[in-house]
Design a protein around this motif. Structure first.
Motif: not given
Length: 185
Positions: A78-79, A99-104, A119-120, A128-131
């Motif tokens: 997971p990235t 495929g990233a699980i998030s963007y900060l 997130l984890l 859903p992590p993006w939500k």
């Protein structure tokens, strides 16, 4: 172990950034985990190939982060993408697609432990992590990109919103998940 760090405690995390101070900050913030670092693409790629990680945090600029993202996804890691100079709708969408699980944004680095813990926890609960990202940082993106920034790529965002649970990124990660592949799924 504090209850609010239950999901991060003991995790093995790869942090990749070309700025030493950012890597030191990540190590300090995530002191409840084991953080391995790399300052360039070559060393990061080698670590991805030869080590096992529970999570990766990749800078986009300076280390060829989007290519590293493809490598972490292929290994089922997971990235989270972390960036200062590439905070824009295009790299956000590229991170989702790859495929990233998030963007900060690096501006939120001081909250990294809280955000990663949430997130984890969301991921462990099948949420859903993006939500979570858009719930927490939607206003930030609207202010940074403009209130109608999603309208420029309306088809992408419409499709993405309908598929929080099984987005393209999640599908990409699942194709590389050994637990599923070993079962013939």
């Amino acid at each position: 172990m504090a209850a609010d760090q239950a999901h991060l405690h003991g995790k093995r995390i790869l942090a990749v950034d070309d700025e030493v101070d950012i890597l030191e900050t990540i190590e300090d913030i995530l002191d409840m985990a084991t953080v391995d670092t790399a300052q360039d693409y070559e060393h990061a790629s080698e670590k991805i190939r030869t080590q096992t990680y529970d999570l990766a945090i990749l800078d986009i600029m300076g280390v060829n982060g989007l290519t590293l993202l493809e490598e972490t996804v292929a290994k089922g890691i997971p990235t989270v993408m972390l960036t200062a100079h590439a905070v824009n709708p295009e790299t956000l969408m590229a991170s989702i697609r790859k495929g990233a699980i998030s963007y900060l944004p690096k501006e939120t680095l001081v909250e990294l432990d809280d955000f990663l813990e949430a997130l984890l926890a969301a991921q462990a609960a099948g949420k859903p992590p993006w939500k979570l990202l858009f719930d927490r940082l939607g206003t930030y993106f609207d202010e940074r990109f403009g209130p109608d920034w999603k309208n420029k790529d309306e088809a992408f965002w419409s499709d993405f919103s309908r598929h929080w649970e099984v987005g393209r990124g999640i599908q990409s990660r699942l194709k590389h998940d050994r637990r599923l592949l070993d079962k013939g799924i």
